[in-house]
Write an enzyme that holds these catalytic residues in place. Structure first.
Site, PDB file in Angstrom:
ATOM      1  CB  ILE A  83     -29.993 -18.672 -25.590  1.00 12.80           C
ATOM      2  CG1 ILE A  83     -29.431 -18.230 -24.141  1.00 12.80           C
ATOM      3  CG2 ILE A  83     -28.735 -18.769 -26.618  1.00 12.80           C
ATOM      4  CD1 ILE A  83     -28.719 -17.018 -24.077  1.00 12.80           C
TER       5      ILE A  83
ATOM      6  CE  LYS B  29     -20.296 -30.135 -27.840  1.00 16.47           C
ATOM      7  NZ  LYS B  29     -20.579 -29.153 -28.752  1.00 16.47           N
ATOM      8  CG  ASN B  30     -19.480 -25.921 -26.440  1.00 14.76           C
ATOM      9  OD1 ASN B  30     -19.475 -26.875 -27.397  1.00 14.76           O
ATOM     10  ND2 ASN B  30     -20.626 -25.402 -25.867  1.00 14.76           N
TER      11      ASN B  30
ATOM     12  NE  ARG C 216     -24.946 -23.164 -35.470  1.00  7.26           N
ATOM     13  CZ  ARG C 216     -25.280 -22.211 -36.262  1.00  7.26           C
ATOM     14  NH1 ARG C 216     -26.293 -22.521 -37.176  1.00  7.26           N
ATOM     15  NH2 ARG C 216     -25.117 -20.833 -36.125  1.00  7.26           N
TER      16      ARG C 216
ATOM     17  CB  CYS D  26     -29.658 -26.265 -36.422  1.00  8.63           C
ATOM     18  SG  CYS D  26     -29.138 -26.753 -34.580  1.00  8.63           S
TER      19      CYS D  26
ATOM     20  CB  VAL E  45     -23.758 -17.470 -39.804  1.00  7.17           C
ATOM     21  CG1 VAL E  45     -23.861 -18.819 -38.904  1.00  7.17           C
ATOM     22  CG2 VAL E  45     -24.191 -17.560 -41.104  1.00  7.17           C
ATOM     23  CG  ASP E  46     -27.494 -12.251 -38.445  1.00  4.24           C
ATOM     24  OD1 ASP E  46     -27.332 -13.413 -37.748  1.00  4.24           O
ATOM     25  OD2 ASP E  46     -28.243 -11.497 -37.648  1.00  4.24           O
ATOM     26  CG  LEU E  47     -25.319 -11.118 -34.968  1.00  3.12           C
ATOM     27  CD1 LEU E  47     -25.725 -11.374 -33.469  1.00  3.12           C
ATOM     28  CD2 LEU E  47     -25.406  -9.748 -35.485  1.00  3.12           C
TER      29      LEU E  47
ATOM     30  NE  ARG F 276     -27.233 -23.015 -32.760  1.00  3.46           N
ATOM     31  CZ  ARG F 276     -26.518 -23.887 -31.788  1.00  3.46           C
ATOM     32  NH1 ARG F 276     -27.022 -25.193 -32.021  1.00  3.46           N
ATOM     33  NH2 ARG F 276     -25.481 -23.378 -31.651  1.00  3.46           N
TER      34      ARG F 276
ATOM     35  CG  ASP G  45     -24.916 -25.496 -24.216  1.00  4.81           C
ATOM     36  OD1 ASP G  45     -25.955 -25.412 -25.032  1.00  4.81           O
ATOM     37  OD2 ASP G  45     -23.834 -25.222 -24.495  1.00  4.81           O
TER      38      ASP G  45
END
Ligand code: UD1
Length: 431
Positions: free
Chosen positions: A338, A22-23, A102, A126, A133-135, A131, A316
């Protein structure tokens, strides 16, 4: 809403085919926005997240065609899909779609790289902690995109295209690395990514981008160099096997005992997870067809793990490993570095009789002699599959509610487990 009913206590024996990841599938699908030509993806898993992303991409103008099965092709073979973004008809990704997954936020990068503009809803809250998204935004800004936040949307523009840059990630981010790779592939000049994610899914995306004409060196290492090109072409790529699905079933076998071949699984994608399983008492052998996992003899030994970016133990698989440790002969410590708050499964595992104490980012698990079936609730994707693992070893019946989380990331889970002897069935909600 569907439920899953499991009667525990059966050992798993047989073959489980591992699906496409999936990822990896999600960023690969998103990369089709970078070219007018057709990107063909083989070994695609049939998952709710993939179907939702089809809809999101369709909104931007991507034609999506599923190739029919060929004679003799097994039902277990992944699908082959063709994605063609001849014209981008809409550069806006609306809230109602992005808020449901996401990863769809990542469309920002190819849209701004190809069209010079994009308007993408911020992903919002979430279930596994904040989580940010700044980066991802920092990377796009470095590449010359002008960014504004308006009414919950990120509005990006780069009228004269993006320009190569040096991007140092202060923290390893998979999504940040994916988006920087896609954007830099169409930027003018050279981009260098430092402290890039080394996850195998990043390598899979880079491999596909290279087939599409991108010039990328170093994917899989911390420093990646990308030489931008004027345009990208169509390509054909097979999605890598799902290492998280493979690790999950390996943990299920370690939990119940038995002997299962994970067909198509690869140890190089999962070494830290397999090492922990071997310490816990499972045997793992690599064969031409995949990984064979067995546990026959003594019980489960306690093992401490700490999640960290690849190649360390993956976040995960944290919930699944915790489920296994609830039956260990002793105390184990599981540390999550994480994501904050990725311990929602703890309370539900406790309903089955697990003894887990939380101390900051560490769960202290005291193994119990047995677990007992109970009604439980799935809270997120990986948490819900940890409940499946626990239920497979619990005495009596467990019903898992809200299983739509499972359908986001595990293809035909009940069928795969039932094929190995598990007593598991889906109870479909009427209407
Ligand atoms: C991806 C995976 C997810 C996995 C995670 C970590 C997909 C679709 N999802 O998620 O299953 O659990 O990698 O292996 O591939 N961060 C920031 N700012 C950012 C971005 C991230 O601070 O702009 C932080 C996150 O909050 C987290 C850490 O960086 O603490 C890692 O997140 P990241 O690797 O970006 O996760 P995703 O790519 O979202």
């Amino acid at each position: 809403m569907d439920k899953i009913k499991i009667v525990g206590g059966t050992r798993l024996n047989g073959v489980i085919p591992i699906s496409g990841a999936k990822n990896a599938a999600l960023p690969l699908m998103i990369a089709s926005l970078l070219t007018r030509e057709t990107v063909t993806l083989a070994n695609m898993p049939l998952l709710a997240d993939v179907m939702l992303l089809e809809r999101i991409l369709g909104n931007h103008g991507v034609d999506y065609a599923i190739a029919g099965k060929r004679t003799g092709e097994s039902v277990d073979a992944g699908r082959t899909v063709h994605l063609t973004a001849r014209e981008i008809v809409d550069t806006t990704a609306p809230y109602d779609l992005v808020s449901r997954m996401r990863a769809s936020f990542w469309v920002l990068a190819p849209l701004v790289a190809r069209c010079g503009e994009a308007r993408v809803s911020l992903p919002g809250g979430c279930a596994i902690g904040t989580r940010p998204v700044d980066l991802l935004l920092m990377a796009l800004e470095k590449l010359g995109a002008k960014l504004d936040i308006e009414n919950g949307y990120v509005v990006a523009s780069a009228k004269n295209g993006l320009t190569g840059a040096e991007i140092d990630f202060p923290k390893v981010t998979v999504g940040g690395t994916h988006t920087a790779l896609m954007a830099a592939s169409l930027a003018r000049g050279t981009t260098v990514l430092r402290n890039a994610a080394r996850e195998p899914e990043v390598v899979d995306l880079a491999d596909c981008l290279i087939k599409m004409g991108a010039r990328i060196k170093g994917a899989g290492q911390s420093t990646i160099e990308i030489e931008g090109v004027g345009s990208l072409f169509g390509a054909r790529h097979a999605v890598m096997p799902d290492r998280i699905e493979a690790g999950t079933y390996a943990m299920a076998v370690a939990m119940t005992g038995g002997d299962v071949l994970l067909a198509g699984a690869r140890s190089d994608l999962l070494q830290a997870g397999l090492d922990a399983l071997v310490q816990a008492g499972a045997s793992i052998t690599e064969t031409n067809e995949g990984l064979r996992v067995t546990r026959n003899g003594a019980g489960i030994s306690p093992v401490d793990v700490t999640t960290a970016p690849f190649p360390a133990f993956p976040t995960d698989l944290q919930a699944q490993f915790m489920a296994l440790m609830t039956r260990a002969k002793g105390v184990s410590r599981i540390t999550e570095t994480i994501f904050e708050n990725r311990f929602m499964h703890v309370q539900e595992l406790a309903r089955l009789g697990a003894r887990i104490k939380l101390e900051g980012d560490t769960a202290i698990v005291t193994g119990a002699d047995h677990l007992d079936g109970a009604p439980v609730m799935a809270t997120d994707l990986r948490a819900s599959v940890s409940l499946v693992i626990a239920a497979l070893a619990a005495r009596g019946e467990t019903t898992i509610n809200r299983v739509y989380h499972l359908d986001r990331g595990f293809e035909r889970l009940e069928k795969k487990l039932r094929g190995c002897g598990a007593e598991i069935e889906r109870i479909t909600a009427a209407g």
